[in-house]
Design an enzyme around this catalytic site. Structure first.
Site, short mmCIF file in Angstrom:
data_model
loop_
_atom_site.label_atom_id
_atom_site.label_comp_id
_atom_site.label_asym_id
_atom_site.label_seq_id
_atom_site.Cartn_x
_atom_site.Cartn_y
_atom_site.Cartn_z
N THR A 97 0.85 -1.19 0.00
CA THR A 97 0.00 0.00 0.00
C THR A 97 0.88 1.24 0.00
O THR A 97 1.66 1.45 0.92
CB THR A 97 -0.91 0.00 1.24
OG1 THR A 97 -1.68 -1.19 1.19
CG2 THR A 97 -1.84 1.20 1.23
N LEU A 101 -6.87 -7.80 1.54
CA LEU A 101 -6.93 -8.99 2.39
C LEU A 101 -7.28 -8.63 3.82
O LEU A 101 -6.73 -7.69 4.37
CB LEU A 101 -5.57 -9.69 2.38
CG LEU A 101 -4.96 -9.98 1.02
CD1 LEU A 101 -3.57 -10.56 1.19
CD2 LEU A 101 -5.86 -10.91 0.24
N PHE A 135 -19.61 -3.92 8.63
CA PHE A 135 -18.84 -2.81 9.21
C PHE A 135 -19.73 -1.80 9.91
O PHE A 135 -19.46 -0.61 9.91
CB PHE A 135 -17.93 -2.16 8.16
CG PHE A 135 -16.69 -2.98 7.96
CD1 PHE A 135 -16.76 -4.18 7.29
CD2 PHE A 135 -15.48 -2.59 8.51
CE1 PHE A 135 -15.64 -4.99 7.16
CE2 PHE A 135 -14.36 -3.39 8.39
CZ PHE A 135 -14.44 -4.59 7.71
N GLY A 191 -18.05 -0.70 18.60
CA GLY A 191 -17.06 -1.37 19.44
C GLY A 191 -16.09 -0.37 20.04
O GLY A 191 -16.37 0.84 20.08
N CYS A 207 -3.97 -1.90 8.85
CA CYS A 207 -4.39 -1.13 7.68
C CYS A 207 -5.16 0.15 8.00
O CYS A 207 -4.76 1.23 7.58
CB CYS A 207 -5.25 -1.99 6.76
SG CYS A 207 -4.27 -3.18 5.85
N LYS A 231 -8.49 -8.01 16.30
CA LYS A 231 -9.73 -8.68 15.92
C LYS A 231 -9.52 -10.18 16.10
O LYS A 231 -8.38 -10.61 16.29
CB LYS A 231 -10.11 -8.34 14.48
CG LYS A 231 -9.15 -8.90 13.44
CD LYS A 231 -9.71 -8.66 12.07
CE LYS A 231 -8.96 -9.49 11.05
NZ LYS A 231 -9.51 -9.33 9.72
N ARG A 248 -1.15 -5.01 16.15
CA ARG A 248 -0.80 -3.69 15.65
C ARG A 248 -1.98 -2.73 15.80
O ARG A 248 -3.07 -3.00 15.31
CB ARG A 248 -0.35 -3.75 14.19
CG ARG A 248 1.11 -4.13 14.05
CD ARG A 248 1.53 -4.25 12.62
NE ARG A 248 0.99 -5.46 12.01
CZ ARG A 248 1.17 -5.79 10.73
NH1 ARG A 248 1.86 -4.98 9.94
NH2 ARG A 248 0.67 -6.90 10.25
C1 UDX Z 1 -8.82 -4.43 6.59
C2 UDX Z 1 -9.76 -4.45 5.36
O1 UDX Z 1 -10.96 -5.15 5.68
C3 UDX Z 1 -9.06 -5.05 4.18
O2 UDX Z 1 -9.89 -4.99 3.04
C4 UDX Z 1 -7.78 -4.27 3.93
O3 UDX Z 1 -7.09 -4.66 2.81
C5 UDX Z 1 -6.89 -4.35 5.17
O4 UDX Z 1 -7.60 -3.81 6.28
P1 UDX Z 1 -8.12 -6.09 8.51
O5 UDX Z 1 -7.37 -4.93 9.08
O6 UDX Z 1 -7.43 -7.40 8.46
O7 UDX Z 1 -8.60 -5.76 7.02
O8 UDX Z 1 -9.43 -6.32 9.41
P2 UDX Z 1 -10.96 -5.96 9.39
O9 UDX Z 1 -11.72 -7.21 9.55
O10 UDX Z 1 -11.33 -5.09 8.27
O11 UDX Z 1 -11.11 -5.16 10.79
C6 UDX Z 1 -10.43 -3.93 11.02
C7 UDX Z 1 -10.75 -3.36 12.39
O12 UDX Z 1 -12.05 -2.82 12.40
C8 UDX Z 1 -10.72 -4.35 13.54
O13 UDX Z 1 -10.10 -3.76 14.67
C9 UDX Z 1 -12.18 -4.65 13.81
O14 UDX Z 1 -12.42 -5.06 15.12
C10 UDX Z 1 -12.79 -3.30 13.51
N1 UDX Z 1 -14.21 -3.37 13.14
C11 UDX Z 1 -14.58 -3.96 11.97
C12 UDX Z 1 -15.18 -2.80 13.97
O15 UDX Z 1 -14.86 -2.26 15.03
N2 UDX Z 1 -16.47 -2.84 13.57
C13 UDX Z 1 -16.86 -3.41 12.40
O16 UDX Z 1 -18.07 -3.38 12.10
C14 UDX Z 1 -15.88 -3.99 11.58
#
Ligand code: UDX
Length: 444
Positions: A122, A157, A256, A260, A267, A330, A337
């Site tokens: 990225t 991802l 999403f 929380g 990311c 998560k 991180r």
């Molecule tokens: C994310 C994107 O989904 C992905 O497309 C991108 O390329 C990289 O970043 P990731 O960081 O692995 O992926 O996790 P993701 O499942 O998206 O969750 C990100 C954060 O948001 C977590 O801390 C999760 O707990 C939080 N989250 C997610 C919420 O608090 N509420 C939600 O409804 C969804």
């Protein structure tokens, strides 16, 4: 099928390399870290990603995937080179491109025939042309005029389901102005292309922007529902019902919208800050993104205040033991991180609390990340062990293993009956029935 080199065997590189081999391509993964490469060769995957080890093993056996530290060999054998090195946040909120530059220069020093260089890391909008310039600069030093095209191919991802996401993407984005490069990329993604996965071809800058805009939008969506949740608490509304009904609107969508303790991970925090930086540099301040960053920070702190308020106001956690379940940002990952747990644990400790921590995968990670708080934390052996004698249970990550806690047992183990369910996993009624004092996010 294409002959591919993947530079960098971190999270993105190892998943991409393994899955590209699974598509039938011949893939050579390169990393300067010899220990890491040795480990991959033995089939030991140094990151926690469900299913990745099986894909790697299968493709090594099939002779389609190999790991090496020999960059010259990897470049010589291939005509598509993926750059998947880290782009850690720089001090100014932008992305540190030094690893990308080093990889690009090395490519320029080594290529001997037409090569497509694919940016998977990225990177800020405009990096594609920088990569071209770095490669050309090295070719000029060699007094060679070898054709080379740079393509932007962002990854989407999610940790924990990266293998599935790579092999079943919502879309593949290819940014390039070169017809020759686009044809070669179709070879690389042939199995997806034939499966009619949405395949979007655009210019390099758009592809780079798609990645930032997508991640920032999701971060905005989370922060939006978090702020609505905060308002729900004041007005008597229930954010879970609100989100459910909102999500039924096809234009909004249900994903999403889980309130929380704030988003974390490798990311969202990094990409929102980088997009804010790109906006400022371009003289187009991204107000919504900048506000989202602030809202996310205050959401984490709000959780700490919630605990203090419930226990009796400022200073009330001093000397108390608090059990924290879930440290990874998560579920299904050991990655901490920018996990909200880091801020929340840190603040609780600063307020004088002692913590009993448990996470199904992130204990090793937590040990060094929370090293500076050593005297104030104790690592428990499981979720119930963490509760022993604690004044409160704080649930921070919704691991499946925490979704079915025996609440009567929880109540018995706790010294005081406070239950902070910051992922809204439980219903108030069930917690109260067990004698617990329940605090969720966005519901009274
Ligand atoms: C994310 C994107 O989904 C992905 O497309 C991108 O390329 C990289 O970043 P990731 O960081 O692995 O992926 O996790 P993701 O499942 O998206 O969750 C990100 C954060 O948001 C977590 O801390 C999760 O707990 C939080 N989250 C997610 C919420 O608090 N509420 C939600 O409804 C969804």
């Amino acid at each position: 099928m294409a002959n591919i080199a993947v530079i960098g065997t971190g999270y993105v590189g190892s998943v991409s390399g393994a899955c590209l081999a699974d598509f039938g391509n011949r893939v050579i993964c390169v990393d300067s870290n010899a220990d890491k490469i040795e480990s991959f060769k033995k089939g030991i995957v140094p990151i926690y990603e469900p299913g990745l080890d099986a894909v790697i093993e299968r493709n090594i056996k099939a002779g389609r995937l190999m790991f090496t530290t020999d960059m010259a060999f990897a470049i010589r054998e291939t005509n598509v080179v993926f750059i998947a090195v880290g782009t850690p946040p720089a001090e100014d909120g932008g992305a540190d491109l030094s690893h990308v530059e080093a990889a690009a220069r090395e490519i320029g020093q080594l290529i001997n025939s037409y090569t497509v260089v694919v940016n998977k890391s990225t990177v800020p909008v405009g990096t594609g042309s920088k990569v071209s310039a770095w490669i050309r600069g090295e070719l000029e030093k060699r007094k060679l005029d070898i054709p080379c095209d740079v393509v932007s191919n962002p990854e989407f991802l999610r940790e924990g389901s990266a293998v599935f996401d790579f092999t079943h993407p919502d879309r593949v984005v290819i940014g390039s102005d070169s017809g020759r490069a686009r044809e070669l990329m179709k070879e690389v993604y042939r199995s997806l292309y034939l499966n009619e996965t949405p395949y979007i071809e655009t210019n390099v800058e758009s592809a780079e922007m798609i990645k930032y805009a997508s991640n920032a939008f999701l971060a905005v969506k989370i922060s939006f529902i978090n702020e609505i949740a905060n308002l729900c608490e004041k007005t008597g509304a229930n954010v879970q019902d609100v989100a459910k009904a909102m999500g039924k609107d096809g234009r909004i969508g249900s994903k999403f919208l889980h309130a929380g303790p704030g988003y974390g991970g490798s990311c969202f925090p990094k990409d929102t800050r980088a997009l804010a930086r790109i906006g400022r540099d371009a003289g187009e301040v991204q107000n919504i993104v900048e506000t989202t960053i602030k809202a996310n920070e205050s959401q984490k702190l709000r959780m700490v205040r919630k605990i203090e308020d419930a226990l009796g106001g400022p200073g009330s956690v001093t000397g108390k033991t608090i059990a924290v379940l879930g440290l990874a940002f998560k579920p299904n990952t050991d990655d901490m991180r920018e996990s909200p747990a880091i801020t929340i644990c840190g603040e609780l400790i600063r307020s004088g609390a002692l913590l009993r921590l448990y996470d199904p995968a992130a204990m090793k990670e937590a040990a060094w990340r929370l090293e500076s708080f050593r005297g104030a934390v104790c690592f428990a052996s499981d979720e119930y062990d963490a509760l022993e004698g604690a004044a409160a249970l704080v649930l921070l990550t919704e691991w499946n293993q925490f979704r079915n806690l025996d609440l009567v047992k929880v109540k018995k183990l706790l010294a005081l009956p406070f239950f902070f369910d910051f992922r809204n996993v439980y219903k108030r009624e069930e917690a109260e029935k067990a004698g617990l004092r329940y605090f969720g996010v966005g519901k009274r």
